[in-house]
Structures are given as C-alpha cells and as structure tokens.
Motif scaffolding. Structure first.
Motif, PDB file in Angstrom:
ATOM      1  N   PHE A 245       0.683  -1.261   0.055  1.00 30.22           N
ATOM      2  CA  PHE A 245       0.006   0.178  -0.192  1.00 30.22           C
ATOM      3  C   PHE A 245       0.925   1.280   0.114  1.00 30.22           C
ATOM      4  CE2 PHE A 245       0.406  -1.432   3.807  1.00 30.22           C
ATOM      5  CZ  PHE A 245       1.263  -0.161   5.157  1.00 30.22           C
ATOM      6  N   THR A 246       1.546   0.800   0.021  1.00 28.98           N
ATOM      7  CA  THR A 246       3.172   2.361  -0.742  1.00 28.98           C
ATOM      8  C   THR A 246       3.756   2.127  -1.498  1.00 28.98           C
ATOM      9  OG1 THR A 246       5.217   1.553   1.082  1.00 28.98           O
ATOM     10  CG2 THR A 246       2.980   2.842   2.063  1.00 28.98           C
ATOM     11  N   GLN A 247       4.828   3.387  -2.141  1.00 32.48           N
ATOM     12  CA  GLN A 247       5.657   2.754  -2.725  1.00 32.48           C
ATOM     13  C   GLN A 247       6.695   1.764  -2.425  1.00 32.48           C
ATOM     14  OE1 GLN A 247       5.648   4.184  -5.922  1.00 32.48           O
ATOM     15  NE2 GLN A 247       7.085   3.397  -6.591  1.00 32.48           N
ATOM     16  N   GLY A 248       7.223   2.331  -1.123  1.00 33.50           N
ATOM     17  CA  GLY A 248       8.928   2.049  -0.550  1.00 33.50           C
ATOM     18  C   GLY A 248       7.870   0.033  -0.026  1.00 33.50           C
ATOM     19  N   MET A 249       7.346  -0.287  -0.033  1.00 37.92           N
ATOM     20  CA  MET A 249       6.849  -1.054   0.156  1.00 37.92           C
ATOM     21  C   MET A 249       7.567  -2.593  -0.416  1.00 37.92           C
ATOM     22  SD  MET A 249       3.764  -1.452   2.103  1.00 37.92           S
ATOM     23  CE  MET A 249       3.001  -3.095   2.842  1.00 37.92           C
ATOM     24  N   ILE A 250       7.825  -2.607  -1.814  1.00 35.80           N
ATOM     25  CA  ILE A 250       8.204  -3.103  -3.234  1.00 35.80           C
ATOM     26  C   ILE A 250       9.118  -2.752  -4.238  1.00 35.80           C
ATOM     27  CG2 ILE A 250       8.061  -4.465  -5.004  1.00 35.80           C
ATOM     28  CD1 ILE A 250       6.886  -6.432  -2.081  1.00 35.80           C
ATOM     29  N   THR A 251      10.746  -2.142  -3.442  1.00 30.24           N
ATOM     30  CA  THR A 251      11.548  -1.945  -4.433  1.00 30.24           C
ATOM     31  C   THR A 251      11.907  -2.932  -5.771  1.00 30.24           C
ATOM     32  OG1 THR A 251      13.146  -2.468  -3.440  1.00 30.24           O
ATOM     33  CG2 THR A 251      12.344  -0.767  -2.568  1.00 30.24           C
ATOM     34  N   ASN A 252      12.462  -1.994  -6.894  1.00 29.83           N
ATOM     35  CA  ASN A 252      13.112  -2.839  -8.059  1.00 29.83           C
ATOM     36  C   ASN A 252      11.792  -3.739  -8.445  1.00 29.83           C
ATOM     37  OD1 ASN A 252      15.510  -1.317  -7.388  1.00 29.83           O
ATOM     38  ND2 ASN A 252      15.478  -2.613  -6.181  1.00 29.83           N
ATOM     39  N   TYR A 253      10.360  -3.622  -8.269  1.00 32.10           N
ATOM     40  CA  TYR A 253       9.541  -4.131  -9.296  1.00 32.10           C
ATOM     41  C   TYR A 253       9.911  -4.769 -10.349  1.00 32.10           C
ATOM     42  CZ  TYR A 253       6.540  -1.735 -12.417  1.00 32.10           C
ATOM     43  OH  TYR A 253       6.778  -1.171 -13.604  1.00 32.10           O
ATOM     44  N   LYS A 254      10.359  -4.086 -11.411  1.00 31.36           N
ATOM     45  CA  LYS A 254      10.531  -4.598 -12.611  1.00 31.36           C
ATOM     46  C   LYS A 254      11.158  -5.719 -12.969  1.00 31.36           C
ATOM     47  CE  LYS A 254       9.397  -0.183 -15.464  1.00 31.36           C
ATOM     48  NZ  LYS A 254      10.475   1.404 -15.837  1.00 31.36           N
ATOM     49  N   ASN A 255      12.119  -5.796 -11.681  1.00 26.98           N
ATOM     50  CA  ASN A 255      13.324  -7.023 -11.809  1.00 26.98           C
ATOM     51  C   ASN A 255      12.321  -8.521 -11.207  1.00 26.98           C
ATOM     52  OD1 ASN A 255      15.152  -5.677 -12.212  1.00 26.98           O
ATOM     53  ND2 ASN A 255      15.685  -4.999 -10.296  1.00 26.98           N
ATOM     54  N   ILE A 256      11.378  -8.338 -11.095  1.00 27.66           N
ATOM     55  CA  ILE A 256      10.588  -9.932 -10.193  1.00 27.66           C
ATOM     56  C   ILE A 256      10.148 -10.154 -11.250  1.00 27.66           C
ATOM     57  CG2 ILE A 256       7.941 -10.675  -9.942  1.00 27.66           C
ATOM     58  CD1 ILE A 256       7.773  -7.485  -7.564  1.00 27.66           C
ATOM     59  N   LYS A 257      10.669 -11.792 -11.810  1.00 31.23           N
ATOM     60  CA  LYS A 257      10.281 -12.521 -12.553  1.00 31.23           C
ATOM     61  C   LYS A 257       9.278 -13.406 -12.253  1.00 31.23           C
ATOM     62  CE  LYS A 257      15.754 -12.643 -13.636  1.00 31.23           C
ATOM     63  NZ  LYS A 257      15.709 -11.488 -13.366  1.00 31.23           N
ATOM     64  N   THR A 258       8.043 -13.676 -13.498  1.00 30.96           N
ATOM     65  CA  THR A 258       7.515 -14.771 -13.206  1.00 30.96           C
ATOM     66  C   THR A 258       7.264 -16.378 -13.652  1.00 30.96           C
ATOM     67  OG1 THR A 258       6.893 -14.387 -15.562  1.00 30.96           O
ATOM     68  CG2 THR A 258       5.694 -12.240 -14.275  1.00 30.96           C
ATOM     69  N   ASP A 259       7.252 -16.837 -12.902  1.00 27.31           N
ATOM     70  CA  ASP A 259       7.176 -18.536 -13.312  1.00 27.31           C
ATOM     71  C   ASP A 259       5.766 -18.777 -13.319  1.00 27.31           C
ATOM     72  OD1 ASP A 259       7.693 -20.908 -12.932  1.00 27.31           O
ATOM     73  OD2 ASP A 259       9.460 -21.434 -12.737  1.00 27.31           O
TER      74      ASP A 259
END
Length: 329
Positions: A245-259
């Motif tokens: 619910f905030t910006q800082g709770m998840i960082t570098n979201y573009k690096n999350i890899k789906t499977d």
C-alpha cells in the motif's frame, strides 16, 4: 651425531617405492581414479529447476495455462485473519459457523456482481506473525502451532476453500522462514502470502515502528521456493499474494521474474475512504504491475462515517484492471 640422525631418519621414513601400509603409489592412484567424482547437489537442483521451468514455459506456450491454474479463470475471494486471534481480521473475529455463514453471503454477492467468472473461496490465515516482543532469537515473529495450521487447512477442505498461509517475517527473512511451511504447501489447496509491511530486517527496528519492505529479490526467492515445491510434488500452480500500500514496500518491481508455476498477485492492502483506496490501487498496483492484482476491504477500518464505507463488489470491479483476488479483513 650425523650417524644418529641417519639412523633416526631410516627408522621413521618409508622407502621410496612403498607406503608403510604396503600399498604402492601406483595402486593408490588406481584406487583414487576409481572413486566417483563428488556430486554437486546444488548444481543438480538448479539444473532441475531450470529444466522444470522450461517445461512449464513450453506447456504455457502450447496451451495458454498450466493444468490446475486458478487465475485468471476464477476470481479468488478470501476472508483474512488468524483463527486464534480476534483482533487480526474477520477470519478469527467471529465464531466459525457464524463467520462462514457471512462468507457464503459475500461469495454470493461477488458471483452476482460478475457472473462471467466463477468465484473461488479462500481463507487467508496469518501463519507467521510479527510480534511486539523479540522472542528467544530476537526476530520479532511467531509461527502458529502445527495443530493450528492443520486446523486452518481442515476448515478449507470442509468449506471448499483454498488456503493461504501468510508470512510476516519481523527481523527475520523469507529464506529463514518459508521452509517452515513447506510440509503444508505440498497440499494442492495451500497457497502463500508475504507481507512486506512487517519485513524489518533492512530497517533495523521492531515491527510497527516503520513500514517494512521487500525487494524484487525477496519476491523472486518466494517464487522459486514455491516453483520448486510445485515441480517436486507434481502440483498445480501456486498463488503468491504480495501485500502493498506504499511505494517503498516493494522495490525494483521490474526485476520480479514470473514463472508459470507461481501466479503472483500484487495486493492493494490499504484502508480508508474509497477515494484513497482507489488512488493507492492506481499508484502502486496499476502503475507497477507484475501479473495479477488484488484489493483488500476492511470490515472495521473502511466502515467509518461518510464518505467512508466498505466498497461494494460493483465498485471494486470498476477498477482497472479488475482485481482477481479480493480480501476481506
């Protein structure tokens, strides 16, 4: 003196051609050559994971989905809390039978609001919970007992619900906590949630002082953990909810890899009046998408005097994209 040393040397050193045990160097070399090379078990596991991932990718490309995948063919609607704690949410606040009667009505409301997608009921139990006290190891978290976890899963089976085991790591981390849940995640109805709000390892303070954070690498660790369990146990894909619910709770979201073996839900977890909740969804979920989206409704905190109110299914379905996971606390 020289003679003495020479005699001493002869008494303790073997001759050049043999060992003291009678084995020649050539024989030793032959034995050593016959020994199998040490097995790198970690490398084998990594290779197996890659092979399973490629297999999953090929199935998805051919069929569009892995067998047994819940999303997006169904919308998950969950009751959240802890069955041993009245203050954590609807799941433990009311007596079991009364709570499930309420849940049945909510499921019917969602099915009526969008008849095009079947509703999958779920119970979402906070299983490793952040604590105000440090505990014996100073990590500020506590896990439900085996009996409690098994009871939660039994509730799910009795009411045709899938089950989410949620993790608040405190000053610990996912690598040290998730393995504790592996025996339960081998059950095909059991899925997982991770909550960065109470992930305080990088903050260095106890839970509740600040809002915590997970990086993409933490989410990726959870994905790989679940993917391995899916492959090793021939299970349908797992669902992973990630609270935010905030910006800082998840960082570098573009690096999350789906499977394909893990369906990731980025879950809008904030409370307040509908305008604030919709703005948070747009800012942190819609603008930073990963795979699927979720939206939380609070019986207590959303239900305040106007303009506060618990949003209806129709109001939630007006969001873009339409959330595929709905949670009531």
């Amino acid at each position: 003196m020289a003679a003495t040393l020479s005699l001493f040397s002869l008494s303790v050193l073997p001759s050049c051609g043999t060992r003291s045990d009678g084995e020649t160097p050539a024989a030793k070399a032959s034995v050593e050559a016959a020994k199998p090379a040490p097995i790198d078990t970690m490398a084998l596991k990594v290779a197996a994971m890659r092979r399973d991932s490629l297999k999953a990718d090929s199935i998805v490309k051919a069929n569009g989905q892995l067998p047994g995948a819940i999303l997006p063919g169904k919308r998950i609607v969950a009751f959240y809390g802890n069955i041993r704690a009245k203050g954590m949410g609807i799941l433990g606040r009311e007596p079991k039978d009364q709570m499930f009667r309420k849940f049945d009505k909510v499921i019917a409301e969602w099915q009526a609001a969008d008849p095009s997608i079947p509703v999958q009921p779920a119970i979402h139990n906070v299983t490793i919970t952040a604590q105000a006290a440090p505990g014996k190891d100073g990590k500020y978290r506590l896990m439900n007992s085996k009996a409690t976890i098994e009871e939660v899963i039994q509730w799910g089976k009795e009411h045709n619900c899938i089950v989410f085991l949620d993790v608040q790591v405190g000053l610990s981390n996912l690598e040290n906590e998730l393995h504790k849940l592996e025996p339960y995640l081998k059950d095909p109805i059991v899925h997982m949630g991770i909550d960065p709000e109470f992930a305080m390892e990088t903050k260095g303070v106890k839970p509740g002082r600040k809002i915590g954070t997970f990086d993409a690498k933490d989410v990726n660790y959870a994905v790989k953990f679940l993917a391995r369990i899916v492959s090793e146990n021939n299970l349908p894909p797992k669902v992973l909810t990630v609270h935010r619910f905030t910006q800082g709770m998840i960082t570098n979201y573009k690096n999350i890899k789906t499977d394909p073996r893990v369906q990731i839900v980025m879950h809008m977890d904030g409370w307040g009046d509908p305008t604030l909740k919709k703005d948070s969804y747009k800012a942190y979920i819609q603008k930073e998408p990963v795979q699927y989206t979720g939206f939380k409704l609070f019986y207590e905190y959303d239900n305040r005097p106007a303009p506060h109110h618990i949003m209806t299914p129709t109001e939630v379905l007006a969001l873009t994209p339409k959330p595929m996971y709905i949670q009531y606390q």
